[in-house]
Design an enzyme around this catalytic site. Structure first.
Site, PDB file in Angstrom:
ATOM      1  N   ASP A 137      42.222  73.969  58.378  1.00  0.00           N
ATOM      2  CA  ASP A 137      41.893  74.681  59.606  1.00  0.00           C
ATOM      3  C   ASP A 137      42.537  76.066  59.687  1.00  0.00           C
ATOM      4  OD1 ASP A 137      40.593  72.376  60.281  1.00  0.00           O
ATOM      5  OD2 ASP A 137      41.620  72.078  62.195  1.00  0.00           O
ATOM      6  N   HIS A 141      46.256  72.804  57.056  1.00  0.00           N
ATOM      7  CA  HIS A 141      45.987  74.173  57.498  1.00  0.00           C
ATOM      8  C   HIS A 141      46.162  75.144  56.342  1.00  0.00           C
ATOM      9  CE1 HIS A 141      46.899  71.976  61.215  1.00  0.00           C
ATOM     10  NE2 HIS A 141      46.169  72.890  61.850  1.00  0.00           N
TER      11      HIS A 141
END
Length: 280
Positions: A100, A245
């Site tokens: 992400d 991430h």
């Protein structure tokens, strides 16, 4: 009657018969060769009820046949979910890796290199304000077979926004993805995992499925690469979706952790891939 008179009458009859036969033969030959005498035309049949007027072509008769082609399928609408998908159905030991907040040129290229080394595809949920400055990374994601998903423009808390603001966040990012990879995103993820009814409805209107996660590495807390590896390996199971991430802070630990747990998962028999278009 005298004999010579009988002979004369018989000769006349034979001559007449021969003449009729010759005329018939000539008529047949003339019909074949076109050189014989013209024959009278046969009388035209009386017009029936269907032959009184000239037939006109109808639009129906001129319409091409379509029965041999495949039936036209109605466009499939993306369903409006009441909850995000948490795992992906699949046969065997299948898992999905997701990243992400990117792309970030400091960390995303290293993650892409590691995935390419092991020929693994993943999902990247990108933020528009990061993607617009790094479109070449989005293009590389698509070229490598990864899925590029929508993670809104500025990573806001959607539950505090109105419908118009949520749509703007999704649409702006979707346009950047479309221009960079050649097609609009088919998946989206709400920042912070904060979903609401408007997010599900607007996402479906834009043709996107909502995807959450099963295993959260919490790598944004920078717990150490070893801890990230343990969380992934302990949570590994068929259908699991792993959240990591590649932007939003220092993601060097996430990069190092991937280099460790990715070959370990493969050695354990897991198949790391991306989901299909229409999940069950």
């Amino acid at each position: 009657m005298k004999t010579d008179q009988l002979l004369t009458r018989r000769g006349a009859l034979l001559a007449g018969a021969a003449a009729v036969a010759a005329a018939g033969t000539a008529g047949v030959l003339g019909a074949v060769t076109g050189t014989g005498p013209a024959r009278p035309a046969a009388p035209a049949p009386a017009p029936g009820p269907r032959a009184r007027g000239a037939l006109r072509p109808s639009a129906y008769r001129l319409r091409p046949l379509t029965g041999y082609g495949p039936p036209a399928a109605a466009p499939v609408r993306t369903p409006v979910r009441q909850a995000p998908l948490l795992e992906m159905p699949g046969r065997g030991r299948t898992m999905v890796l997701t990243f992400d907040d990117g792309p970030d040129p400091r960390y995303t290229p290293d993650i892409l290199d590691t995935l390419a080394e092991y020929r693994v595809r993943a999902m990247f949920f990108v933020c528009g304000e990061m993607a617009v400055e790094n479109r070449e990374l989005l293009a590389r994601m698509a070229d490598d077979g990864h899925v590029v998903g929508n993670h809104t423009w500025s990573h806001p808390l959607l539950t505090r926004l109105g419908r118009r603001e949520i749509r703007a966040e999704m649409e702006r990012t979707g346009e950047v993805i479309d221009r960079a990879v050649g097609e609009p995103p088919r998946w989206f993820r709400a920042p912070y995992g904060a979903w609401n009814r408007a997010a599900f409805q607007l996402g479906a209107e834009l043709g996107m499925e909502p995807l959450a996660w099963t295993v959260d590495t919490l790598d944004w807390t920078t717990p150490g690469a070893g801890t990230i590896v343990e969380r992934v390996e302990d949570g590994a199971a068929p259908g699991v979706v792993v959240l990591s991430h590649d932007a939003g802070g220092d993601r060097s630990q996430s990069v190092r952790a991937l280099r460790s747990y990715l070959p370990s998962l493969l050695d354990s028999g897991y198949h790391l891939t991306v989901p299909g278009r229409r999940p069950a």
